[in-house]
Design an enzyme around this catalytic site. Structure first.
Site, PDB file in Angstrom:
ATOM      1  N   ARG A 122       0.824  -1.207   0.000  1.00 42.90           N
ATOM      2  CA  ARG A 122       0.000   0.000   0.000  1.00 42.90           C
ATOM      3  C   ARG A 122       0.860   1.261   0.000  1.00 42.90           C
ATOM      4  O   ARG A 122       0.611   2.201  -0.719  1.00 42.90           O
ATOM      5  CB  ARG A 122      -0.898  -0.018   1.236  1.00 42.90           C
ATOM      6  CG  ARG A 122      -1.599   1.295   1.520  1.00 42.90           C
ATOM      7  CD  ARG A 122      -2.865   1.061   2.297  1.00 42.90           C
ATOM      8  NE  ARG A 122      -3.682   0.061   1.652  1.00 42.90           N
ATOM      9  CZ  ARG A 122      -4.509  -0.769   2.290  1.00 42.90           C
ATOM     10  NH1 ARG A 122      -4.637  -0.719   3.583  1.00 42.90           N
ATOM     11  NH2 ARG A 122      -5.210  -1.647   1.618  1.00 42.90           N
ATOM     12  N   TYR A 123       1.863   1.269   0.872  1.00 47.11           N
ATOM     13  CA  TYR A 123       2.738   2.437   1.014  1.00 47.11           C
ATOM     14  C   TYR A 123       3.963   2.249   0.131  1.00 47.11           C
ATOM     15  O   TYR A 123       4.313   1.125  -0.223  1.00 47.11           O
ATOM     16  CB  TYR A 123       3.154   2.575   2.481  1.00 47.11           C
ATOM     17  CG  TYR A 123       2.019   2.857   3.430  1.00 47.11           C
ATOM     18  CD1 TYR A 123       1.453   4.128   3.488  1.00 47.11           C
ATOM     19  CD2 TYR A 123       1.515   1.869   4.257  1.00 47.11           C
ATOM     20  CE1 TYR A 123       0.415   4.395   4.373  1.00 47.11           C
ATOM     21  CE2 TYR A 123       0.470   2.125   5.142  1.00 47.11           C
ATOM     22  CZ  TYR A 123      -0.070   3.393   5.200  1.00 47.11           C
ATOM     23  OH  TYR A 123      -1.085   3.653   6.071  1.00 47.11           O
ATOM     24  N   ARG A 126       7.103   0.029   2.084  1.00 52.89           N
ATOM     25  CA  ARG A 126       6.924  -1.074   3.029  1.00 52.89           C
ATOM     26  C   ARG A 126       5.728  -1.940   2.653  1.00 52.89           C
ATOM     27  O   ARG A 126       4.778  -1.447   2.045  1.00 52.89           O
ATOM     28  CB  ARG A 126       6.778  -0.556   4.458  1.00 52.89           C
ATOM     29  CG  ARG A 126       5.701   0.501   4.637  1.00 52.89           C
ATOM     30  CD  ARG A 126       6.070   1.396   5.820  1.00 52.89           C
ATOM     31  NE  ARG A 126       5.007   2.310   6.219  1.00 52.89           N
ATOM     32  CZ  ARG A 126       4.775   3.478   5.608  1.00 52.89           C
ATOM     33  NH1 ARG A 126       5.467   3.814   4.554  1.00 52.89           N
ATOM     34  NH2 ARG A 126       3.816   4.263   6.051  1.00 52.89           N
ATOM     35  N   CYS A 135      -4.757 -17.691  14.734  1.00 51.26           N
ATOM     36  CA  CYS A 135      -4.432 -16.989  15.970  1.00 51.26           C
ATOM     37  C   CYS A 135      -4.719 -17.915  17.140  1.00 51.26           C
ATOM     38  O   CYS A 135      -5.510 -18.852  17.014  1.00 51.26           O
ATOM     39  CB  CYS A 135      -5.304 -15.744  16.115  1.00 51.26           C
ATOM     40  SG  CYS A 135      -4.844 -14.404  15.015  1.00 51.26           S
ATOM     41  N   CYS A 139     -10.038 -12.503  18.357  1.00 49.42           N
ATOM     42  CA  CYS A 139     -10.560 -11.252  18.887  1.00 49.42           C
ATOM     43  C   CYS A 139     -11.902 -10.981  18.218  1.00 49.42           C
ATOM     44  O   CYS A 139     -12.007 -11.029  16.995  1.00 49.42           O
ATOM     45  CB  CYS A 139      -9.604 -10.105  18.578  1.00 49.42           C
ATOM     46  SG  CYS A 139      -7.931 -10.370  19.168  1.00 49.42           S
ATOM     47  N   CYS A 142     -11.780  -8.323  15.458  1.00 48.08           N
ATOM     48  CA  CYS A 142     -10.767  -8.499  14.407  1.00 48.08           C
ATOM     49  C   CYS A 142     -11.177  -7.777  13.127  1.00 48.08           C
ATOM     50  O   CYS A 142     -12.282  -7.936  12.635  1.00 48.08           O
ATOM     51  CB  CYS A 142     -10.562  -9.983  14.112  1.00 48.08           C
ATOM     52  SG  CYS A 142      -9.304 -10.272  12.852  1.00 48.08           S
ATOM     53  N   ARG A 144      -9.841  -8.384  10.290  1.00 48.95           N
ATOM     54  CA  ARG A 144      -9.829  -9.381   9.211  1.00 48.95           C
ATOM     55  C   ARG A 144     -10.780 -10.527   9.551  1.00 48.95           C
ATOM     56  O   ARG A 144     -10.493 -11.691   9.297  1.00 48.95           O
ATOM     57  CB  ARG A 144      -8.410  -9.911   8.996  1.00 48.95           C
ATOM     58  CG  ARG A 144      -7.448  -8.803   8.694  1.00 48.95           C
ATOM     59  CD  ARG A 144      -6.166  -9.228   8.008  1.00 48.95           C
ATOM     60  NE  ARG A 144      -5.356  -8.042   7.801  1.00 48.95           N
ATOM     61  CZ  ARG A 144      -4.273  -7.733   8.522  1.00 48.95           C
ATOM     62  NH1 ARG A 144      -3.835  -8.555   9.459  1.00 48.95           N
ATOM     63  NH2 ARG A 144      -3.619  -6.619   8.288  1.00 48.95           N
ATOM     64  N   ASP A 303     -12.417  -0.187  12.597  1.00 46.55           N
ATOM     65  CA  ASP A 303     -12.662  -0.261  11.151  1.00 46.55           C
ATOM     66  C   ASP A 303     -14.125  -0.551  10.817  1.00 46.55           C
ATOM     67  O   ASP A 303     -14.892  -0.980  11.682  1.00 46.55           O
ATOM     68  CB  ASP A 303     -11.804  -1.378  10.538  1.00 46.55           C
ATOM     69  CG  ASP A 303     -10.346  -0.970  10.411  1.00 46.55           C
ATOM     70  OD1 ASP A 303     -10.075   0.240  10.310  1.00 46.55           O
ATOM     71  OD2 ASP A 303      -9.489  -1.874  10.417  1.00 46.55           O
ATOM     72  N   ASP A 340      -8.051   4.184   9.647  1.00 48.85           N
ATOM     73  CA  ASP A 340      -7.554   3.492   8.461  1.00 48.85           C
ATOM     74  C   ASP A 340      -8.586   3.725   7.362  1.00 48.85           C
ATOM     75  O   ASP A 340      -9.735   3.296   7.482  1.00 48.85           O
ATOM     76  CB  ASP A 340      -7.353   1.995   8.749  1.00 48.85           C
ATOM     77  CG  ASP A 340      -6.150   1.439   8.001  1.00 48.85           C
ATOM     78  OD1 ASP A 340      -5.792   2.017   6.952  1.00 48.85           O
ATOM     79  OD2 ASP A 340      -5.582   0.430   8.458  1.00 48.85           O
ATOM     80  N   LYS A 347      -3.508   4.690   6.729  1.00 45.66           N
ATOM     81  CA  LYS A 347      -3.851   5.272   8.029  1.00 45.66           C
ATOM     82  C   LYS A 347      -3.799   6.792   7.971  1.00 45.66           C
ATOM     83  O   LYS A 347      -2.811   7.351   7.524  1.00 45.66           O
ATOM     84  CB  LYS A 347      -2.881   4.752   9.078  1.00 45.66           C
ATOM     85  CG  LYS A 347      -2.971   3.252   9.263  1.00 45.66           C
ATOM     86  CD  LYS A 347      -1.896   2.752  10.192  1.00 45.66           C
ATOM     87  CE  LYS A 347      -1.860   1.250  10.224  1.00 45.66           C
ATOM     88  NZ  LYS A 347      -1.247   0.680   8.981  1.00 45.66           N
TER      89      LYS A 347
HETATM   90  C1  LIG Z   1      -0.452  -0.229   8.862  1.00 43.99           C
HETATM   91  C2  LIG Z   1       0.079  -0.716   7.590  1.00 43.99           C
HETATM   92  C3  LIG Z   1       1.440  -0.609   7.289  1.00 43.99           C
HETATM   93  C4  LIG Z   1       2.439   0.002   8.232  1.00 43.99           C
HETATM   94  O1  LIG Z   1       2.175   1.358   8.421  1.00 43.99           O
HETATM   95  P1  LIG Z   1       3.089   2.227   9.395  1.00 43.99           P
HETATM   96  O2  LIG Z   1       2.375   3.537   9.497  1.00 43.99           O
HETATM   97  O3  LIG Z   1       4.425   2.332   8.750  1.00 43.99           O
HETATM   98  O4  LIG Z   1       3.161   1.498  10.691  1.00 43.99           O
HETATM   99  C5  LIG Z   1       1.869  -1.084   6.066  1.00 43.99           C
HETATM  100  N1  LIG Z   1       1.016  -1.621   5.179  1.00 43.99           N
HETATM  101  C6  LIG Z   1      -0.305  -1.727   5.432  1.00 43.99           C
HETATM  102  C7  LIG Z   1      -1.193  -2.321   4.424  1.00 43.99           C
HETATM  103  C8  LIG Z   1      -0.815  -1.282   6.648  1.00 43.99           C
HETATM  104  O5  LIG Z   1      -2.118  -1.403   6.906  1.00 43.99           O
END
Ligand SMILES: *Cc1c(COP(=O)(O)O)cnc(C)c1O
Length: 437
Positions: A122-123, A126, A135, A139, A142, A144, A303, A340, A347
């Site tokens: 997404r980002y 990362r 799990c 929870c 959850c 998911r 969520d 989110d 986020k």
């Molecule tokens: C939360 C999340 C991350 C990590 O986000 P950070 O703000 O760097 O902690 C990475 N990918 C996805 C899909 C997420 O939901």
């Protein structure tokens, strides 16, 4: 040292199965005896539900299964279980079957943003890597939920390899977040293999693990697991405490082991109606976390996943909580409150407004006490976007003849001809202390 509470002894005795004093702290024993049906739940906790309650719950279970470790079960206050925060996080409620209009199976579009099995990219730099579908505790909140109990298996090496290949072939990825399910449901050997593979990828700078084990099964944090982590630093871990009652002696011990291994610890809390939607509870939680070397990282707005509507609070409640933390307690105990974004926007941090207004060279702010203050910006700052061609500038600054007026309130802070630097409420506690000193 007595390491068991009377509740834990009672539950262990009821489970039987050649139970020995060491069994309770054996994480595999705990998983083997995870409670997955209402009758066993009743029996082990020592409570009796009405027939109606059981029928309601059975219907919920057909859609969203139940699982709780004997350890986490032992934390429930059985005399007040209906409002108990641990009970509410673990025991199904018929409200989970209520589907509201805004609910989605996958509100965060994790599947749409998945370029390879188990990967959500997404980002820019990362990825989220889902390496387990299971799990030790399900929870009720959850995000998911759609997947819970879906495939009760660990993805095989072939599947994991596809995710690893994507990471290998995508040099912009510098941070890999292992998630699930709970990644620590995997064996030490399997985790060691995944971490070793990740470490052979030169562009992967950090590996993060998201796990709820310190909360629901702290005995999973064994010495041998710690040895695995230590081989693959830098490893960061984020855990998921929602309520101060979850920070037990066993939980503390697991956190200390992780922190002593040089693993920076963070915590993600979900704001949950009827569980922790209270400034006092969250403040006690974050303070206990930092006492145990855990940095509160995110406070999540619940969520829009299906079956969670009864857990959702307004955003105003989150704001009220943030207002009660910022300035009132250690800065590093304050998490970032995030929503989110539905649709996969990621986020979004939200926080109370501290910036009241701005003029050309002044900023007016307020602090946590309600003090209104001004910050004088530099006169010499040269905006980079200006072409400095003033001769050709179309602005006419001749204000001759404009009405003169006395500034009041915030206008005084904005005006150049007034020396006032802050507006302080008359009964401000800090000022009283100053005056009494
Ligand atoms: C939360 C999340 C991350 C990590 O986000 P950070 O703000 O760097 O902690 C990475 N990918 C996805 C899909 C997420 O939901």
């Amino acid at each position: 040292m007595n390491i068991y509470t009377s509740e834990q002894k009672e539950i262990a005795n009821k489970i039987g199965d050649n139970y020995q004093i060491s069994s309770w702290r054996d994480w595999k024993w705990q998983i083997r005896h995870s409670v997955r049906d209402v009758k066993t739940f009743e029996h082990l906790l020592g409570v009796t539900f009405t027939e109606d309650e059981i029928n309601d719950v059975e219907e919920t279970l057909r859609k969203f299964p139940l699982s709780i470790t004997p350890y986490y079960l032992s934390l429930i206050d059985k005399n007040n279980y209906a409002t108990d925060p641990i009970f509410r996080q673990s025991f199904p409620s018929p409200s989970e079957l209520v589907v509201s209009q805004c609910d989605h199976a996958d509100p965060l579009h994790e599947e749409a943003d998945s370029p390879a099995p188990g990967i959500t990219h997404r980002y820019p730099d990362r990825v989220l890597f889902h390496i387990s579908n299971v799990c030790s505790m399900y929870c009720r909140h959850c995000t998911r939920k759609r997947k819970v109990g879906d495939v009760d298996s660990i993805p095989d090496r072939e599947e994991i390899n596809k995710g690893l290949d994507y990471i290998r072939q995508t040099p912009v990825i510098r941070d890999v977040l292992l998630s699930g399910g709970d990644p620590l449901m995997l064996s030490d050997e399997y985790l060691d293999w995944i971490l070793t593979e990740l470490r052979t990828i030169p562009h992967v700078q950090v590996v993060r693990i998201g796990t709820r084990m310190p909360v629901v099964l702290p005995y999973r944090i064994t010495d041998s697991l710690i040895e695995v982590f230590k081989k693959h630093h830098p490893i960061w871990i984020n855990t998921h405490f929602n309520h101060p009652r979850e920070i037990t002696p066993s939980a503390k011990e697991s956190l200390a082991k992780l922190a002593n291994a040089g693993i920076p610890l963070g915590n993600q809390t979900v704001l949950l109606a009827g569980i922790n939607d209270c400034p006092h509870i969250i403040k006690a939680l974050v303070q206990k976390l930092v006492e145990n070397r855990v940095r509160p990282y995110y406070l999540y707005q619940c969520d829009l996943s299906e079956g969670l509507s009864h857990f959702r609070t307004t955003v105003g409640k989150g704001m009220e909580i943030m207002e009660s933390l910022i300035g009132h307690t250690s800065g590093f105990a304050v998490p970032t409150y995030v929503i989110d974004a539905p649709g996969g926007g990621g986020k979004i941090p939200v926080m109370p407004n501290y910036l009241i207004t701005l003029a050309t060279n002044k900023v007016v702010l307020r602090n946590y006490e309600g003090v209104i203050t001004s910050y004088q910006e530099p006169d010499s700052y040269e905006p980079v976007f200006c072409d400095r061609n003033c001769a050709d500038c179309k602005l006419h600054l001749n204000l001759d003849g404009a009405e003169e007026y006395e500034g009041i309130g915030i206008m005084r802070l904005l005006a150049d001809h007034d020396d006032t630097i802050s507006l302080t409420p008359e009964d401000n506690d800090r000022m009283k202390r100053r005056n009494n000193a």
